[in-house]
Motif scaffolding. Structure first.
Motif, PDB file in Angstrom:
ATOM      1  N   PHE A 161      20.508  18.849  38.927  1.00 57.02           N
ATOM      2  CA  PHE A 161      21.525  19.337  38.008  1.00 57.02           C
ATOM      3  C   PHE A 161      22.005  18.151  37.168  1.00 57.02           C
ATOM      4  O   PHE A 161      22.514  17.171  37.715  1.00 57.02           O
ATOM      5  N   SER A 162      21.873  18.254  35.855  1.00 59.44           N
ATOM      6  CA  SER A 162      22.218  17.136  34.967  1.00 59.44           C
ATOM      7  C   SER A 162      23.695  17.107  34.609  1.00 59.44           C
ATOM      8  O   SER A 162      24.061  16.870  33.451  1.00 59.44           O
ATOM      9  N   GLY A 163      24.538  17.349  35.581  1.00 56.62           N
ATOM     10  CA  GLY A 163      25.977  17.325  35.343  1.00 56.62           C
ATOM     11  C   GLY A 163      26.710  17.246  36.659  1.00 56.62           C
ATOM     12  O   GLY A 163      26.109  17.354  37.736  1.00 56.62           O
ATOM     13  N   ASP A 164      28.021  17.065  36.572  1.00 59.03           N
ATOM     14  CA  ASP A 164      28.870  17.019  37.764  1.00 59.03           C
ATOM     15  C   ASP A 164      29.140  18.446  38.231  1.00 59.03           C
ATOM     16  O   ASP A 164      30.287  18.874  38.318  1.00 59.03           O
ATOM     17  N   PHE A 165      28.087  19.186  38.547  1.00 60.41           N
ATOM     18  CA  PHE A 165      28.186  20.625  38.784  1.00 60.41           C
ATOM     19  C   PHE A 165      29.017  20.974  40.017  1.00 60.41           C
ATOM     20  O   PHE A 165      29.628  22.034  40.081  1.00 60.41           O
ATOM     21  N   CYS A 166      29.019  20.098  41.012  1.00 57.55           N
ATOM     22  CA  CYS A 166      29.713  20.400  42.267  1.00 57.55           C
ATOM     23  C   CYS A 166      31.204  20.063  42.204  1.00 57.55           C
ATOM     24  O   CYS A 166      31.958  20.401  43.098  1.00 57.55           O
ATOM     25  N   ASP A 167      31.618  19.409  41.128  1.00 64.07           N
ATOM     26  CA  ASP A 167      33.014  19.000  40.962  1.00 64.07           C
ATOM     27  C   ASP A 167      33.725  20.010  40.064  1.00 64.07           C
ATOM     28  O   ASP A 167      33.628  19.952  38.837  1.00 64.07           O
ATOM     29  N   ASN A 168      34.430  20.950  40.687  1.00 58.77           N
ATOM     30  CA  ASN A 168      35.199  21.959  39.952  1.00 58.77           C
ATOM     31  C   ASN A 168      36.571  22.111  40.597  1.00 58.77           C
ATOM     32  O   ASN A 168      36.683  22.033  41.826  1.00 58.77           O
ATOM     33  N   PRO A 169      37.622  22.336  39.816  1.00 56.29           N
ATOM     34  CA  PRO A 169      38.987  22.402  40.366  1.00 56.29           C
ATOM     35  C   PRO A 169      39.284  23.737  41.035  1.00 56.29           C
ATOM     36  O   PRO A 169      40.105  24.524  40.581  1.00 56.29           O
ATOM     37  N   ILE A 170      38.586  23.996  42.137  1.00 56.16           N
ATOM     38  CA  ILE A 170      38.764  25.248  42.871  1.00 56.16           C
ATOM     39  C   ILE A 170      39.516  24.980  44.167  1.00 56.16           C
ATOM     40  O   ILE A 170      39.726  23.823  44.539  1.00 56.16           O
ATOM     41  N   HIS A 171      39.910  26.034  44.857  1.00 56.41           N
ATOM     42  CA  HIS A 171      40.648  25.908  46.107  1.00 56.41           C
ATOM     43  C   HIS A 171      39.863  26.584  47.236  1.00 56.41           C
ATOM     44  O   HIS A 171      39.351  27.686  47.075  1.00 56.41           O
ATOM     45  N   MET A 172      39.811  25.913  48.373  1.00 58.60           N
ATOM     46  CA  MET A 172      39.053  26.425  49.505  1.00 58.60           C
ATOM     47  C   MET A 172      39.591  27.765  49.999  1.00 58.60           C
ATOM     48  O   MET A 172      38.863  28.566  50.571  1.00 58.60           O
ATOM     49  N   SER A 173      40.874  28.026  49.790  1.00 66.04           N
ATOM     50  CA  SER A 173      41.482  29.242  50.326  1.00 66.04           C
ATOM     51  C   SER A 173      40.784  30.513  49.855  1.00 66.04           C
ATOM     52  O   SER A 173      40.689  31.496  50.585  1.00 66.04           O
ATOM     53  N   ALA A 174      40.257  30.494  48.632  1.00 67.38           N
ATOM     54  CA  ALA A 174      39.597  31.693  48.107  1.00 67.38           C
ATOM     55  C   ALA A 174      38.274  31.978  48.802  1.00 67.38           C
ATOM     56  O   ALA A 174      37.753  33.092  48.720  1.00 67.38           O
ATOM     57  N   SER A 175      37.725  30.992  49.494  1.00 67.41           N
ATOM     58  CA  SER A 175      36.419  31.177  50.134  1.00 67.41           C
ATOM     59  C   SER A 175      36.513  32.028  51.402  1.00 67.41           C
ATOM     60  O   SER A 175      35.481  32.417  51.963  1.00 67.41           O
ATOM     61  N   TYR A 176      37.719  32.342  51.850  1.00 61.33           N
ATOM     62  CA  TYR A 176      37.892  33.111  53.081  1.00 61.33           C
ATOM     63  C   TYR A 176      37.958  34.619  52.841  1.00 61.33           C
ATOM     64  O   TYR A 176      38.347  35.370  53.727  1.00 61.33           O
ATOM     65  N   PHE A 177      37.564  35.048  51.647  1.00 59.90           N
ATOM     66  CA  PHE A 177      37.645  36.466  51.316  1.00 59.90           C
ATOM     67  C   PHE A 177      36.292  36.970  50.827  1.00 59.90           C
ATOM     68  O   PHE A 177      35.766  36.467  49.827  1.00 59.90           O
TER      69      PHE A 177
END
Length: 377
Positions: free
Chosen positions: A309-325
């Motif tokens: 991936f030619s970018g900082d693709f894994c760096d996004n301002p998300i929150h882990m809390s949403a991953s529990y749904f």
């Protein structure tokens, strides 16, 4: 939605994550991947979920300017071999590292000096990647894996191993290039520009700044003067759209690099597209920079599974809390406003998540076959 997520059976999936640029326990450089592992109920053991501040190899921040380094550099050859047996995949999210001046914040030069604390693609990293490649296990890497401070020797070994070449150029969109307004513009970038141009930095609009590793040369494309639309866009091929669920086009306002793939080995799934006018196109050509270049490359069928991936693709301002749904993506429109040119949440929901979802699903469901089962010739 939480109960559906909680009672979804988990799957053991061992991911060797390498992140050498972790300034805080929030793990910004690998948060998107950890979010996805958790949301998909992929666990590091039969029961234990991935923890963002624990389950990676690299730089570990502690309190009071203390830190621990737990990278692959401490592994012996036999340990690297065992890790390649245990791991189902490798994901190098960032090897840029940590520098003294950003870690200690103050008294730099007086007591601790300047320079790098930790970073760069190491010999052990390369040895591990080679072992994973030989075992035809999934490998994902992204910017900044082979840029500075990785040595030229190690970079060339990586390029030869995976059939690609970095041009030396990195770039980023800035919503305001006026130094009196945007105080977050890198000082070194402005200094390097002034050192190599007769006309000093006097930009007032938004635009894209390109930086070359060799000599620190800086090229700026400004809105209206060089660009019809100042924001870089990623456009996906038919394969990228059909196989991986990628949008036809999406903005990308963060760091990226310019690479050249060996098309005998790799196929381009997506590419960056810069909306230049004639003046901007001439400026790019004068400096050997193409107006379109790969954003996502994938090894062709028959080769060991590999993505860059030619970018900082894994760096996004998300929150882990949403991953529990479970099914949270049905409400993704609530998490971003894509009219804001600088927001990156839409990139996570519309591009990174479907891309990584499909990559992981293919790897997990077909562990003994190449994940690149769709012909890319």
């Amino acid at each position: 939605m939480f109960l559906f997520w909680f009672f979804t059976p988990s799957t053991k999936w061992v991911a060797a994550i390498v992140d050498k640029s972790v300034l805080t326990p929030a793990g910004d450089e690998h948060i998107s991947f950890t979010w996805l592992l958790n949301q998909k109920r992929l666990t590091k053991t039969n029961a234990d979920r991935y923890q963002i501040d624990h389950d990676y190899f690299g730089f570990f921040p502690k309190d009071n300017d203390k830190f621990r380094i737990k990278g692959l550099e401490r592994f012996s050859s036999s340990q690297l071999r065992q890790l390649s047996e245990d791991a189902d995949m490798a994901y190098f999210t960032d090897t840029y590292g940590i520098y003294k001046q950003e870690w200690y914040h103050k008294n730099v030069g007086e007591t601790v000096g300047f320079g790098m604390l930790y970073g760069g693609l190491s010999k052990q990293d390369l040895d591990f990647l080679q072992l994973m490649k030989e075992k035809k296990k999934l490998i994902i890497t992204e910017f900044n894996t082979i840029g500075s401070p990785t040595t030229k020797e190690n970079r060339e070994k990586f390029e030869s191993m995976f059939g690609m070449r970095w041009t030396g150029w990195t770039a980023r969109f800035f919503d305001n290039l006026d130094t009196s307004v945007n105080l977050e513009l890198p000082h070194w970038m402005i200094k390097n520009y002034n050192a190599s141009h007769q006309v000093k930095w006097n930009f007032k609009k938004s635009g894209i700044a390109f930086v070359n590793e060799e000599g620190g040369q800086v090229i700026v494309l400004e809105d209206q003067n060089h660009l019809i639309n100042p924001i870089p866009f990623i456009r996906s091929s038919e394969l990228g759209q059909v196989k991986f669920g990628l949008p036809n086009e999406i903005k990308y306002p963060f760091w990226f690099d310019v690479i050249v793939p060996d098309t005998r080995i790799n196929v381009v799934l997506s590419e960056f597209s810069l909306k230049t006018n004639a003046t901007g196109l001439a400026e790019l050509k004068r400096n050997g920079i193409p107006s379109t270049f790969p954003a996502v490359i994938m090894a062709k069928s028959g080769y060991s599974p590999f993505f860059y991936f030619s970018g900082d693709f894994c760096d996004n301002p998300i929150h882990m809390s949403a991953s529990y749904f479970k099914g949270i993506d049905a409400f993704k429109f609530l998490f971003y406003n894509d009219r804001d040119p600088m927001e990156r949440n839409s990139f996570f929901w519309e591009f990174y998540r479907p891309l990584m979802n499909q990559i992981l699903d293919d790897a997990i469901n077909k562990p003994k076959a190449s994940i690149n089962s769709v012909s890319a010739n």
